[in-house]
Enzyme design. Structure first.
Site, PDB file in Angstrom:
ATOM      1  N   GLU A   1       2.848 -15.079 -17.463  1.00 17.05           N
ATOM      2  CA  GLU A   1       3.109 -13.814 -16.773  1.00 17.05           C
ATOM      3  C   GLU A   1       3.313 -12.668 -17.763  1.00 17.05           C
ATOM      4  O   GLU A   1       2.939 -11.522 -17.473  1.00 17.05           O
ATOM      5  CB  GLU A   1       4.331 -13.957 -15.860  1.00 17.05           C
TER       6      GLU A   1
ATOM      7  N   THR B   1      -2.920  -1.351  19.516  1.00 19.42           N
ATOM      8  CA  THR B   1      -2.218  -1.708  20.752  1.00 19.42           C
ATOM      9  C   THR B   1      -1.053  -0.759  21.012  1.00 19.42           C
ATOM     10  O   THR B   1      -0.757  -0.430  22.170  1.00 19.42           O
ATOM     11  CB  THR B   1      -1.726  -3.160  20.668  1.00 19.42           C
TER      12      THR B   1
ATOM     13  N   HIS C   1      -0.151 -11.363 -18.594  1.00 16.18           N
ATOM     14  CA  HIS C   1      -0.656 -10.458 -17.550  1.00 16.18           C
ATOM     15  C   HIS C   1      -0.009  -9.080 -17.665  1.00 16.18           C
ATOM     16  O   HIS C   1      -0.694  -8.042 -17.639  1.00 16.18           O
ATOM     17  CB  HIS C   1      -0.350 -11.038 -16.167  1.00 16.18           C
TER      18      HIS C   1
END
Length: 648
Positions: A428, A212, A431
């Site tokens: 965490e 756009t 990970h």
């Protein structure tokens, strides 16, 4: 004020109408029945007034006698009779002798117009109400009575100030569109070699890549009339409205030729035609058929260029994609690192930047970002700096804004028990440690946090060093191991696991199945694709399912291979975390102390080095500021405003 005046006028008209109706229906204004003189005299002279109709009273006005007759059966009636001038006195004497009440009324000498106005007022009121109703229908952009008219907006050069200088990161798309602008400005340059201007340009790409924005730049650069309309503006609930609006749009285009017509989100009207509940009589199909005819039908539309944008080219009808309608298809992809740097420079033109801001580092740290994401990043950084009453936006603000965009806003007010917080820290840490140990085949760790962000209680964010356009099997297997790292850490430390790994398992299962059925990464299955996409035409290919085009034996083999990939990743993660248990403990402890670790701190922990000191940045919330301001005002009211200390 205009609305209040309209309301007041409406109430005045309602009151006047009520008064007119009340006067019209009042007993005094009811029309009297004209009777013969003989009937009048007979009823005046009736003696048995309790049985027969008789005259109760008479009102004399000039030579007209209006009298009220009381009938025991039907009630009171109003009648009138006109008397000659010669015997008026004699008749009046007879009425009085029969004990009938007589009233004299002056002759009405009032003007004609007040009475006429009172009788005409209801009609005038209805006409005014109808006029106001019609104006209400015509008000606004909807124009409810102009169903078949196009809703395209004609943009002038004063309304649009965006140019190609404001567009960065999509140079190939800019070059294609700049050629069309050059053709409009100097058509003879191309026509002398037999070339013709493209009839249509279709811009395709993911959301937020600048389709756009490119159209707005065309409007600012073209120097010709530019019509803008959305694909959803064509289709309405009324049959035939869409086709009528398409015709009206192209009629306007022909009047202003040469011109450009921009259709945003063309997939709303250009979806694939096919069998469905509506069949060939569907309103959207009628609109699409008319659009196809206008773009390249029996009549030519010389000088009318169609520019359309969509992020769903797969759902468009093949007839609208052929050359002659959309001659050019411009793919607006995600920007690379140089494109992101250019976009950052465009969006930071009006933002005061600190001396530590490095656009190249920011561009490298935002892989996968599109133009809309980068604009949002700059805006968030500016807002964060403003909340801290800074004069410039620093690199720290950009880093915090990037974390907010990537991982969501922090939810520090969320109450978490110590046990859940400890579990999240080890999850965490698992990970992060697996990702760090497999860094050769996976993306580097960017940040680890146990502060809840969005729906997650903790996050481990990985960012690639450079744009990744493909994925190797080693990378995919390492990704599976990283996803399994959180669950494995819970198993090793606590001897059990929680539901916190549910999303990790879902992602791992989807990736493993794609490795087997799409990417051909299984040695057992081989380089064969199974389960072709089955697309529903009528539903716009939104609801897709994978058709099972293989035997039961192959299905069992696929399930076995998916399970093997995931179990191998689980075993690899367990081996890595078991061998590096001490590092896992240090990572979890640091997370419990600092809540968030960046890449440098993770490297220090894994390398056995001392954690670097850091200055914690706390952004005050607006509630904290309001509370502090109230306390300051309260203290000033009690103790007075403190005076500055005298200088020595």
């Amino acid at each position: 004020m205009k609305q209040s005046h309209k309301t007041l006028l409406l109430w005045v008209l309602l009151i006047m109408m009520f008064l007119a109706i009340w006067q019209f229906l009042s007993p005094d204004s009811r029309p009297a029945t004209q009777v013969a003189f003989s009937e009048f005299m007979a009823q005046v002279q009736v003696e048995a007034k309790d049985k027969d109709p008789h005259v109760e009273s008479v009102t004399i006005k000039d030579r007209e006698y209006t009298f009220w007759v009381k009938d025991p059966k039907s009630g009171t009636k109003t009648k009138k009779v006109t008397i000659g001038p010669d015997n008026a006195d004699e008749i009046t004497k007879t009425i009085v002798d029969n004990k009938v009440a007589v009233f004299f009324e002056k002759e009405d000498t009032s003007p004609f117009w007040p009475g006429a106005i009172m009788y005409l007022l209801p009609t005038v009121f209805l006409l005014v109400m109808f006029y106001l109703f019609m104006r209400q229908l015509q008000a606004g952009g909807g124009k409810a009575m102009s169903f078949g008219k196009s809703r395209a907006r004609l943009l002038s050069e004063a309304q649009n100030k965006v140019t190609f200088a404001d567009v960065a990161g999509i140079d190939e798309a800019k070059d294609e569109l700049e050629e069309i602008i050059a053709f409009l400005k100097d058509p003879k340059k191309f026509q002398k070699l037999g070339g013709r201007i493209p009839k249509g340009v279709l811009m395709m790409g993911p959301p937020g890549t600048g389709k756009t924005l490119l159209a707005r730049a065309i409007a600012g650069e073209a120097g010709v009339p530019f019509f803008s309309i959305s694909g959803s503006d064509f289709v309405e609930m009324f049959v035939g409205v869409g086709a009528s609006r398409v015709r009206d749009l192209f009629e306007q285009g022909k009047k202003h030729a040469p011109c450009i017509i921009f259709i945003d989100e063309i997939d709303a009207v250009g979806r694939h035609r096919g069998a469905g509940l509506g069949g060939g009589h569907d309103e959207r199909e009628q609109t699409l058929n008319q659009l196809l005819v206008e773009m390249d039908g029996f009549e030519s539309n010389e000088g009318v260029i169609i520019v359309a944008a969509t992020n769903r080219p797969d759902v468009l009808d093949p007839a609208i994609l052929r050359p002659g309608r959309f001659d050019r298809r411009i793919v607006v992809n995600r920007p690379d690192v140089r494109g992101r740097e250019g976009i950052l420079r465009v969006h930071t033109k009006k933002v005061p930047l600190g001396p530590d801001v490095d656009m190249e580092i920011l561009a490298r740290g935002t892989p996968g970002f599109v133009g809309a994401d980068i604009e949002n990043l700059v805006n968030e950084a500016a807002l964060l700096a403003a909340r801290q009453d800074k004069d410039v936006v620093s690199m720290v603000d950009f880093e915090m804004a990037k974390d907010k965009v990537l991982m969501g806003a922090e939810r520090r007010s969320m109450v978490i028990s110590d046990e859940e917080k400890r579990t999240t820290a080890y999850h965490e840490a698992g990970h992060a440690l697996v990702a760090k140990l497999l860094e050769k085949f996976s993306d580097p760790v960017h940040k680890v946090t146990i502060i809840p962000r969005g729906p997650a209680l903790g996050l481990t964010q990985q960012l690639p060093k450079e744009d990744r356009l493909s994925m190797s099997r080693d990378f995919a297997k390492a990704r599976l191991s990283v996803l399994m790292g959180g669950r494995v850490a819970e198993e090793i430390v606590f001897g059990q696991f929680t539901t916190g790994a549910g999303n990790d398992i879902k992602q791992a299962s989807n990736l493993a199945r794609r490795m087997v059925t799409e990417f051909g990464m299984s040695d057992v299955i081989g380089p064969i694709s199974y389960g072709a996409d089955e697309e529903s035409v009528f539903l716009g290919r939104d609801f897709t399912s994978r058709r099972r085009d293989y035997s039961e034996t192959i299905a069992n083999q696929i399930d076995d291979e998916v399970r093997r990939f995931i179990l191998d990743a689980h075993a690899e993660a367990r081996q890595l975390l078991t061998d590096n248990r001490e590092i896992l403990e240090r990572l979890a402890t640091a997370l419990l102390e600092r809540e968030t670790l960046d890449a440098e701190e993770v490297d220090a922990i894994v390398g056995g080095r001392e954690l670097p000191q850091r200055q914690r940045v706390v952004i005050p919330s607006y509630s904290d500021r309001d509370r502090a301001a109230k306390e300051k005002r309260r203290a000033a009211s009690i103790f007075g405003t403190p005076k500055p200390a005298p200088s020595t």
